[in-house]
Design an enzyme around this catalytic site. Structure first.
Site, PDB file in Angstrom:
ATOM      1  N   CYS A 151       0.791  -1.225   0.002  1.00 22.21           N
ATOM      2  CA  CYS A 151       0.083  -0.099  -0.029  1.00 22.21           C
ATOM      3  C   CYS A 151       0.720   1.171  -0.044  1.00 22.21           C
ATOM      4  CB  CYS A 151      -0.860  -0.177   1.352  1.00 22.21           C
ATOM      5  SG  CYS A 151      -2.021  -1.182   1.048  1.00 22.21           S
TER       6      CYS A 151
HETATM    7  N1  NAD Z   1      -2.829  -5.735   2.153  1.00 19.14           N
HETATM    8  C1  NAD Z   1      -3.424  -4.709   2.810  1.00 19.14           C
HETATM    9  O1  NAD Z   1      -3.149  -4.347   4.158  1.00 19.14           O
HETATM   10  C2  NAD Z   1      -4.256  -3.836   2.136  1.00 19.14           C
HETATM   11  C3  NAD Z   1      -4.925  -2.733   2.912  1.00 19.14           C
HETATM   12  C4  NAD Z   1      -5.769  -1.701   2.222  1.00 19.14           C
HETATM   13  C5  NAD Z   1      -6.017  -1.926   1.027  1.00 19.14           C
HETATM   14  N2  NAD Z   1      -5.355  -3.185   0.317  1.00 19.14           N
HETATM   15  C6  NAD Z   1      -5.911  -2.919  -1.140  1.00 19.14           C
HETATM   16  O2  NAD Z   1      -6.569  -3.998  -1.282  1.00 19.14           O
HETATM   17  C7  NAD Z   1      -6.132  -4.605  -2.644  1.00 19.14           C
HETATM   18  C8  NAD Z   1      -5.946  -6.089  -2.538  1.00 19.14           C
HETATM   19  O3  NAD Z   1      -4.643  -6.095  -1.801  1.00 19.14           O
HETATM   20  P1  NAD Z   1      -4.357  -7.558  -1.158  1.00 19.14           P
HETATM   21  O4  NAD Z   1      -3.251  -7.024  -0.078  1.00 19.14           O
HETATM   22  O5  NAD Z   1      -5.483  -8.288  -0.494  1.00 19.14           O
HETATM   23  O6  NAD Z   1      -3.798  -8.357  -2.526  1.00 19.14           O
HETATM   24  P2  NAD Z   1      -3.396  -9.934  -2.489  1.00 19.14           P
HETATM   25  O7  NAD Z   1      -2.470 -10.032  -3.517  1.00 19.14           O
HETATM   26  O8  NAD Z   1      -3.021 -10.482  -1.075  1.00 19.14           O
HETATM   27  O9  NAD Z   1      -4.800 -10.594  -2.809  1.00 19.14           O
HETATM   28  C9  NAD Z   1      -5.248 -10.493  -4.224  1.00 19.14           C
HETATM   29  C10 NAD Z   1      -6.087 -11.681  -4.593  1.00 19.14           C
HETATM   30  O10 NAD Z   1      -6.742 -11.333  -5.981  1.00 19.14           O
HETATM   31  C11 NAD Z   1      -6.600 -12.531  -6.771  1.00 19.14           C
HETATM   32  N3  NAD Z   1      -6.503 -12.264  -8.002  1.00 19.14           N
HETATM   33  C12 NAD Z   1      -5.875 -11.488  -8.839  1.00 19.14           C
HETATM   34  N4  NAD Z   1      -6.485 -11.191 -10.075  1.00 19.14           N
HETATM   35  C13 NAD Z   1      -7.569 -11.804 -10.197  1.00 19.14           C
HETATM   36  C14 NAD Z   1      -8.792 -11.583 -10.761  1.00 19.14           C
HETATM   37  N5  NAD Z   1      -8.725 -11.274 -12.108  1.00 19.14           N
HETATM   38  N6  NAD Z   1     -10.020 -12.438 -10.464  1.00 19.14           N
HETATM   39  C15 NAD Z   1     -10.108 -12.837  -9.297  1.00 19.14           C
HETATM   40  N7  NAD Z   1      -9.024 -12.772  -8.365  1.00 19.14           N
HETATM   41  C16 NAD Z   1      -8.024 -12.200  -8.696  1.00 19.14           C
HETATM   42  C17 NAD Z   1      -5.135 -13.055  -6.343  1.00 19.14           C
HETATM   43  O11 NAD Z   1      -4.947 -14.397  -6.678  1.00 19.14           O
HETATM   44  C18 NAD Z   1      -4.926 -12.836  -4.950  1.00 19.14           C
HETATM   45  O12 NAD Z   1      -5.712 -14.069  -4.237  1.00 19.14           O
HETATM   46  C19 NAD Z   1      -5.064  -3.791  -3.455  1.00 19.14           C
HETATM   47  O13 NAD Z   1      -5.608  -2.704  -3.988  1.00 19.14           O
HETATM   48  C20 NAD Z   1      -4.614  -2.992  -2.154  1.00 19.14           C
HETATM   49  O14 NAD Z   1      -3.900  -1.732  -2.402  1.00 19.14           O
HETATM   50  C21 NAD Z   1      -4.668  -3.778   0.908  1.00 19.14           C
END
Ligand code: NAD
Length: 428
Positions: free
Chosen positions: A260
């Site tokens: 992030c």
């Molecule tokens: N990790 C954090 O602490 C956090 C906090 C706030 C916001 N975010 C935001 O949330 C979003 C997700 O982050 P995250 O950390 O959960 O990512 P992550 O990589 O842990 O998880 C994303 C998931 O999406 C799946 N994926 C990818 N493409 C896909 C598709 N086309 N269809 C279905 N599934 C698909 C991946 O296989 C993965 O399991 C990002 O935009 C991030 O900036 C993350």
């Protein structure tokens, strides 16, 4: 009620569990069949989420995982939590969002609610995602289906952070979209904060993350300035935080990590250019934060020098690969940058991280893949010329480290309360 959550990562999985615990039927959709299989067998792949938390929701059938996007037709709402990285030119890559939009559009039921949670620039939901959904479904947002943005506020590794009790900002494409999205979240989240549009909600998340990036950069800069003046920035922050108003402590470190803070502000920078606007605070903070590994390596060189040793040929243990304490998430971790810089200067680099036993293959650091965490025992730790503390995992025994390691560079001030020998600890 039955919903689908797309993207079962650090954000989507805890959210799925929270909805399921609240009695909502959840289909978790992901493109990764390995994750889907693990979940359906009641197994977790995220350290701070125990297997039982998943099994408890899988067994009664309220939660199930799938790779089959046809199942979108079964649900009333779809929440999208897919990655939003930067591409190699450090520009926003919203291809995961658009791909998800294309996958769900043909199956979108009339009246369905689509909410995007992935962090992104203002306009993604009501321009980019809307266009893809409308083109693929033949339906209109705001009349045939509802569209909203609600940013995630996950704090991985914080045991007191509960998805249900963190207030959730929601912005709709229309007032009716907002109302429908609020009704969906109302099943699982206690405190909802409505705002006037998707763009305000998108901009809110970017403010929150930019705020952190800028304040971390400020203390990182002060760390370098105060160190040159012989003042310990950690002691200064301890003292400043006794002020009961108008101050909030941020702590310096070896650089920014995670999915992030190092990335999201640049989504805004990119979009701002379209409006002829500069984001000078974001650029400056980025510059200072990315210069931190260079500073740390410089301090490592000074520490070795004090023992008449050179970086070239020294053996160095990097302690902590995860970008923050008590998690196994090593995405964008500055530890990799440090390891890279140290080995380029001729050091023999190893690492220890209780949560990263083996380095997985990644696009960014393919040549570290397969390297194993050094065992935590005196006979393997003591021979290193220097230990560089990059992450302050609570489960590491720092008393033992103080007794075993001849020389320590500490970027987290974790050795402050440990008894050590004069000249053994170098803060960086
Ligand atoms: N990790 C954090 O602490 C956090 C906090 C706030 C916001 N975010 C935001 O949330 C979003 C997700 O982050 P995250 O950390 O959960 O990512 P992550 O990589 O842990 O998880 C994303 C998931 O999406 C799946 N994926 C990818 N493409 C896909 C598709 N086309 N269809 C279905 N599934 C698909 C991946 O296989 C993965 O399991 C990002 O935009 C991030 O900036 C993350």
């Amino acid at each position: 009620m039955k919903i689908a959550i797309v993207g079962l990562g650090y954000v989507g999985l805890p959210l799925s569990l929270q909805f399921s615990r609240s009695g909502v039927g959840v289909i978790g959709l992901d493109v990764d069949p390995v994750k889907v299989k693990a979940l359906n067998e009641g197994r977790s792949y995220i350290k701070h989420i125990p297997d039982e938390a998943i099994a408890e929701q899988i067994k009664p059938g309220r939660f199930s995982a799938s790779t089959d996007f046809n199942r979108i037709q079964e649900v009333e709402a779809i929440i999208i939590c897919v990655p939003t990285p930067l591409n190699k030119n450090r520009e926003p890559d919203i291809s995961f969002i658009l791909q998800t939009g294309r996958s769900i559009a043909p199956h979108l039921a009339k009246g369905a609610v689509v909410v995007l949670e992935s962090t992104t620039y203002p306009g993604t939901t009501d321009e980019d995602l809307r266009e893809v959904l409308e083109a693929g479904s033949g339906r209109k947002a705001g009349t045939d289906f509802h569209l909203a943005f609600s940013p995630e506020r996950e704090d991985p590794g914080n045991p007191n952070s509960q998805v249900a009790s963190i207030p959730k900002v929601v912005g709709g494409y229309s007032p009716a979209c907002l109302e429908k999205a609020m009704a969906v979240y109302g099943h699982a989240i206690k405190n909802l904060v409505p705002v006037s549009s998707c763009r305000v909600a998108e901009a809110t998340k970017l403010l929150e993350n930019t705020f952190r990036s800028v304040n971390i950069a400020l203390v990182n800069e002060l760390k370098v300035v105060y160190s040159a003046m012989g003042i310990d920035v950690w002691e200064v922050i301890q003292a400043a935080k006794t002020k009961p108003f108008g101050f909030m402590p941020f702590y310096p470190g070896p650089g920014l990590g995670g999915h992030c803070i190092p990335i999201d502000p640049f989504y805004l920078t990119w979009k701002a250019r379209e409006y002829g606007q500069n984001t000078r605070f974001i650029e400056l903070a980025g510059e200072i934060n990315t210069s931190m590994p260079e500073y740390v390596v410089h301090r490592v060189g000074d520490a070795l020098n004090s023992r008449k040793k050179a970086l070239n040929g020294s053996s160095i243990l990097v302690l902590g690969l995860a970008y923050k304490p008590n998690v196994d998430d090593d995405r964008e971790s500055p530890s990799y940058v440090l390891m890279e810089m140290l080995s380029k200067r001729g050091a023999e680099v190893s690492y220890h991280d209780p949560y990263v036993p083996v380095i997985k293959l990644t696009r960014e650091h393919p040549h570290w893949a397969g390297r194993k965490s050094v065992a935590w025992e005196q006979k393997s730790i003591s021979p290193f010329d220097l230990v560089l503390i990059a992450t302050n995992h609570a489960s590491v025994n720092y008393e033992e480290l103080g007794a075993w390691a001849p020389l320590i560079v500490d970027t987290r001030n974790v050795m402050a309360t440990v008894s050590t020998k004069p000249g053994q600890i170098w803060k960086a």
